[in-house]
Design an enzyme around this catalytic site. Structure first.
Site, PDB file in Angstrom:
ATOM      1  N   HIS A   1     -94.245  -3.262 -39.560  1.00 15.03           N
ATOM      2  CA  HIS A   1     -94.182  -4.658 -39.108  1.00 15.03           C
ATOM      3  C   HIS A   1     -92.885  -5.321 -39.537  1.00 15.03           C
ATOM      4  O   HIS A   1     -92.129  -4.805 -40.387  1.00 15.03           O
ATOM      5  CB  HIS A   1     -95.378  -5.455 -39.659  1.00 15.03           C
ATOM      6  CG  HIS A   1     -95.371  -5.635 -41.150  1.00 15.03           C
ATOM      7  ND1 HIS A   1     -94.764  -6.703 -41.774  1.00 15.03           N
ATOM      8  CD2 HIS A   1     -95.904  -4.878 -42.156  1.00 15.03           C
ATOM      9  CE1 HIS A   1     -94.917  -6.616 -43.083  1.00 15.03           C
ATOM     10  NE2 HIS A   1     -95.618  -5.506 -43.345  1.00 15.03           N
TER      11      HIS A   1
ATOM     12  N   CYS B   1     -96.519  -1.044 -46.768  1.00 21.22           N
ATOM     13  CA  CYS B   1     -96.172  -1.050 -45.352  1.00 21.22           C
ATOM     14  C   CYS B   1     -94.750  -0.537 -45.135  1.00 21.22           C
ATOM     15  O   CYS B   1     -93.981  -0.381 -46.084  1.00 21.22           O
ATOM     16  CB  CYS B   1     -96.303  -2.456 -44.783  1.00 21.22           C
ATOM     17  SG  CYS B   1     -97.998  -3.072 -44.738  1.00 21.22           S
TER      18      CYS B   1
END
Length: 395
Positions: free
Chosen positions: A323, A341
């Site tokens: 992301h 992430c």
């Protein structure tokens, strides 16, 4: 001149001889069995022969000897509906061609006519079993959700049953994935309600997958039976594989084996490293709230967070996404600073979001993290082929 009594005895002998000749000449079939006589009685046999607890997938079969069937009717005793069936071309048998219902009683009426032209009618009745519970074979991903896009080369096929499966081997025998072109694959039971299917290596682009569960009437165990059969088709789209390397802090994107883009990344820091190994895209959201409380780290604990992130592509259920993260742009390409992430800048995150789809692969290397667990949504590729096959219930 012979005595009259002697003449009569000779005539009787001749008559007996002629009778014996007429019985043996042409009176038997091949193998010596006697031919059926038009006067022999018609015999009608109906299976299963009454009783209760009949499995609804057991066909009803009616057979006749020394005659022909003229009509067979199978009727649901409560609903009044009839069961479809097929009469053989020779009129000697009738077989039902659709399954029965659970917990139902059926009346069978068979009509036949003998060689003498006399009709007869035979009646029977049976009742099917009543499950304690019925289990539905739900599919992941939902076929409708990927009908227009297809799935990526890393997409496992998942049956999620609404009730636990005790008789795993019995149920697995009724599951199949037919791939065109043909590719070797196997099932792996994650738990009592989820079984995954993946090939030995990633699917070939353009593969068509016909997925079938013939579980209606299957005994799942503990009084649970399959609720319905199901057949669905998936198509595998082009190969999209991202390779994220913790040493170079770069992620290369490959389309059908050709490198098409490279982008700087920041993966999980030492305290929260990104899992290593192949990940599979399972969901996408243009924006999503990421909350450390979902895995037990809540304020005021150090490191707790709650933020809204854009262009979020989920690659595990452990909170790992690819992301956008404006706060880590300075570290992207040089240091791992995330909570696990894979962080990108705005332009790269938006491109990745619109390019990668469900079932596409993100391979993570040199992250410092443990291998993605096999049970973590689509951790299927973390297992070697030998270990994967050992997860099948059929040995």
């Amino acid at each position: 001149m012979f005595p009259k009594k002697t003449l009569l005895s000779s005539a009787a002998i001749v008559a007996v001889t002629l009778l014996m000749s007429s019985c043996s000449a042409g009176g038997g079939s091949e193998g010596g069995s006697p031919a059926q006589s038009p006067e022999s009685p018609v015999s009608v046999n109906i299976e299963p022969a009454g009783g209760t607890g009949v499995n609804p997938t057991t066909p009803i079969v009616v057979k006749v000897s020394n005659g022909k069937l003229t009509d067979v009717t199978v009727t649901n005793a409560v609903k009044g509906t009839t069961v479809s069936g097929q009469l053989s071309a020779d009129g000697l048998s009738w077989t039902s061609t659709e399954p029965l219902g659970y917990g139902s009683t059926y009346k069978v009426v068979a009509q036949a006519v003998g060689g003498n032209g006399k009709p007869i009618e035979q009646h029977s009745q049976l009742s099917t079993l009543s499950p304690r519970l019925q289990a539905s074979p739900d599919l992941v991903p939902a076929p409708a959700a990927v009908a227009s896009t297809g799935v990526g080369v890393g997409q496992p096929i998942v049956f999620s049953f609404s009730e636990p499966v005790k008789n795993r081997a019995e149920v697995e025998k009724r599951l199949s994935v037919e791939s065109t072109p043909r590719q070797e694959g196997s099932w792996y039971w994650m738990d009592d309600q989820h079984v995954h299917y993946r090939p030995k290596v990633y699917w070939q682009p353009g593969t068509v997958l016909k997925v079938t569960a013939k579980v209606y009437g299957a005994d799942f165990g503990n009084g649970v039976y399959g609720a319905t059969d199901r057949t669905e088709t998936y198509k595998v789209h082009d190969s999209w594989i991202a390779r994220a390397d913790g040493n170079t802090e770069q992620m290369q994107i490959f389309h059908n084996g050709r490198s098409v883009k490279s982008m700087p990344i920041s993966m999980g820091k030492d305290s929260t490293p990104t899992h290593a190994g192949p990940h599979v895209v399972s969901d996408k959201q243009e924006s999503t709230v990421m909350d450390s409380c979902t895995y037990g780290l809540c304020p005021p604990a150090p490191g707790a967070y709650r933020t809204t992130e854009k262009w979020a592509v989920r690659i595990s259920n452990d909170g790992e996404f690819v992301h956008e993260n404006p706060a880590s742009v300075g570290a992207q390409g040089s240091a791992n600073v995330s909570h696990g992430c894979i962080n990108l800048n705005a332009a790269n995150a938006e491109w990745f979001f619109h390019t990668m789809g469900l079932g596409d692969v993100v391979e993570v290397t040199n992250s410092g993290g443990p291998q993605l667990p096999v049970w973590d949504v689509y951790g299927d590729w973390s297992k070697s082929w030998q270990d994967w096959r050992s997860g099948s219930a059929i040995k």
